[in-house]
Scaffold this motif. Structure first.
Motif, PDB file in Angstrom:
ATOM      1  N   THR A  86       0.849  -1.182   0.000  1.00  0.00           N
ATOM      2  CA  THR A  86       0.000   0.000   0.000  1.00  0.00           C
ATOM      3  C   THR A  86       0.890   1.239   0.000  1.00  0.00           C
ATOM      4  N   VAL A  87       0.392   2.316  -0.592  1.00  0.00           N
ATOM      5  CA  VAL A  87       1.156   3.561  -0.702  1.00  0.00           C
ATOM      6  C   VAL A  87       0.286   4.706  -0.195  1.00  0.00           C
ATOM      7  N   GLN A  88       0.856   5.553   0.649  1.00  0.00           N
ATOM      8  CA  GLN A  88       0.187   6.758   1.121  1.00  0.00           C
ATOM      9  C   GLN A  88       1.004   7.981   0.712  1.00  0.00           C
ATOM     10  N   TYR A  89       0.290   9.076   0.437  1.00  0.00           N
ATOM     11  CA  TYR A  89       0.930  10.323   0.028  1.00  0.00           C
ATOM     12  C   TYR A  89       0.590  11.409   1.046  1.00  0.00           C
ATOM     13  N   HIS A  90       1.574  12.279   1.320  1.00  0.00           N
ATOM     14  CA  HIS A  90       1.350  13.351   2.288  1.00  0.00           C
ATOM     15  C   HIS A  90       2.288  14.509   1.969  1.00  0.00           C
ATOM     16  N   HIS A  91       1.827  15.704   2.360  1.00  0.00           N
ATOM     17  CA  HIS A  91       2.667  16.882   2.085  1.00  0.00           C
ATOM     18  C   HIS A  91       3.819  16.998   3.075  1.00  0.00           C
ATOM     19  N   ASP A  92       3.694  16.304   4.223  1.00  0.00           N
ATOM     20  CA  ASP A  92       4.715  16.379   5.265  1.00  0.00           C
ATOM     21  C   ASP A  92       5.406  15.029   5.404  1.00  0.00           C
ATOM     22  N   ARG A  93       6.701  15.076   5.617  1.00  0.00           N
ATOM     23  CA  ARG A  93       7.460  13.829   5.747  1.00  0.00           C
ATOM     24  C   ARG A  93       7.071  13.049   7.000  1.00  0.00           C
ATOM     25  N   ALA A  94       6.549  13.725   8.009  1.00  0.00           N
ATOM     26  CA  ALA A  94       6.200  13.058   9.264  1.00  0.00           C
ATOM     27  C   ALA A  94       4.941  12.210   9.146  1.00  0.00           C
ATOM     28  N   PHE A  95       4.113  12.439   8.147  1.00  0.00           N
ATOM     29  CA  PHE A  95       2.882  11.680   7.938  1.00  0.00           C
ATOM     30  C   PHE A  95       2.014  11.686   9.196  1.00  0.00           C
ATOM     31  N   LYS A  96       1.730  12.899   9.686  1.00  0.00           N
ATOM     32  CA  LYS A  96       0.872  13.032  10.853  1.00  0.00           C
ATOM     33  C   LYS A  96      -0.430  13.710  10.457  1.00  0.00           C
ATOM     34  N   LYS A  97      -1.509  13.285  11.101  1.00  0.00           N
ATOM     35  CA  LYS A  97      -2.819  13.870  10.842  1.00  0.00           C
ATOM     36  C   LYS A  97      -3.288  14.661  12.063  1.00  0.00           C
ATOM     37  N   ARG A  98      -4.008  15.746  11.795  1.00  0.00           N
ATOM     38  CA  ARG A  98      -4.487  16.595  12.881  1.00  0.00           C
ATOM     39  C   ARG A  98      -5.845  16.111  13.369  1.00  0.00           C
ATOM     40  N   LYS A  99      -6.006  16.062  14.663  1.00  0.00           N
ATOM     41  CA  LYS A  99      -7.254  15.581  15.275  1.00  0.00           C
ATOM     42  C   LYS A  99      -7.589  16.453  16.470  1.00  0.00           C
ATOM     43  N   ARG A 100      -8.874  16.799  16.572  1.00  0.00           N
ATOM     44  CA  ARG A 100      -9.322  17.629  17.681  1.00  0.00           C
ATOM     45  C   ARG A 100      -9.603  16.753  18.906  1.00  0.00           C
ATOM     46  N   LYS A 101      -9.000  17.089  20.021  1.00  0.00           N
ATOM     47  CA  LYS A 101      -9.153  16.315  21.243  1.00  0.00           C
ATOM     48  C   LYS A 101      -9.252  17.269  22.433  1.00  0.00           C
TER      49      LYS A 101
END
Length: 241
Positions: A86-101
């Motif tokens: 599987t391949v994922q693409y992201h604008h940031d090398r860290a591959f982190k997603k923002r989540k409200r908590k």
């Protein structure tokens, strides 16, 4: 008998209105077909190599561990990885997603797994797995939110042989651009949006929106046959007496 002597049949106002609506629907069907042809033509345009390749974000994928790759089974696992990678693409090398908590935004790493094979692809062997490769998968019963039922999935048991790596996503080619084709597509889309023709077109050609709302209406019409039914009646239906 002269054709001028034939009796003249006057069209009623209702029939005239129906003919106008029918002719308008035919125009919409032709417009939808024309747009499909234009999209198909655009899809078939060839890829053109870029003179200067450029980087567009990052991509993350699985690779075979170095010690496994150098072993005698390296080629076997490399071929297996091509089928389940599987391949994922992201604008940031860290591959982190923002989540409200708790009223604040926190960043967590995006999860990425090897491909999970559903029962349909497993039974039809759409991935063309060999018998030796199938041994490495185990069935697992999971709850499907979309189907609202238990389904069977097949997971790879030896995931430790593969590791995730992040690489630059380099663009080497792009789709050939046709100015005339783009202008024609834009003109049709502007007319559809300006005159709000999409709902009627979807209904005429059986579009996804029409099918979705039809399915929703059918769901609303569902009636529970057991509701407000006496207990003794249910017992008679079950036991037969």
């Amino acid at each position: 008998m002269d054709m001028h002597d034939w009796p003249y049949i006057k069209k009623s106002a209702r029939r005239k209105k129906r003919l106008v609506k029918k002719d308008f629907d035919k125009q919409l069907i032709r417009l939808d077909k024309q747009l499909d042809i234009l999209w198909a033509t655009k899809y078939k345009l060839p890829m053109v190599p870029l003179e200067i390749p450029y980087q567009s974000g990052w991509k993350r994928l699985f690779v075979l561990r170095g010690d496994i790759l150098r072993s005698t089974k390296g080629e076997f696992y490399q071929n297996l990885l091509k089928k389940i990678n599987t391949v994922q693409y992201h604008h940031d090398r860290a591959f982190k997603k923002r989540k409200r908590k708790r009223g604040k935004y926190v960043y967590s790493e995006k999860r990425q797994l090897l491909r999970v094979i559903d029962e349909y692809d497993w039974l039809r062997n759409t991935l063309k797995l060999t018998d030796r490769e199938k041994i490495l998968f185990s069935p697992k019963e999971v709850w499907s939110v979309r189907k609202k039922a238990m389904i069977t999935e097949y997971h790879c048991m030896e995931t430790w042989r593969f590791v995730l790596v992040v690489k630059p996503h380099i663009i080497y080619e792009k789709k050939q651009h046709d100015e005339l084709l783009e202008r024609q597509i834009k003109q049709i889309k502007n007319r559809i949006d300006r005159e709000n023709l999409q709902p009627r077109m979807s209904k005429l050609v059986g579009g996804s929106r029409h099918k979705y709302w039809k399915w929703r209406e059918e769901q609303k019409k569902y009636k529970n046959e057991l509701k407000n039914k006496p207990v003794y009646s249910l017992q008679e239906d079950y036991t037969g007496y």
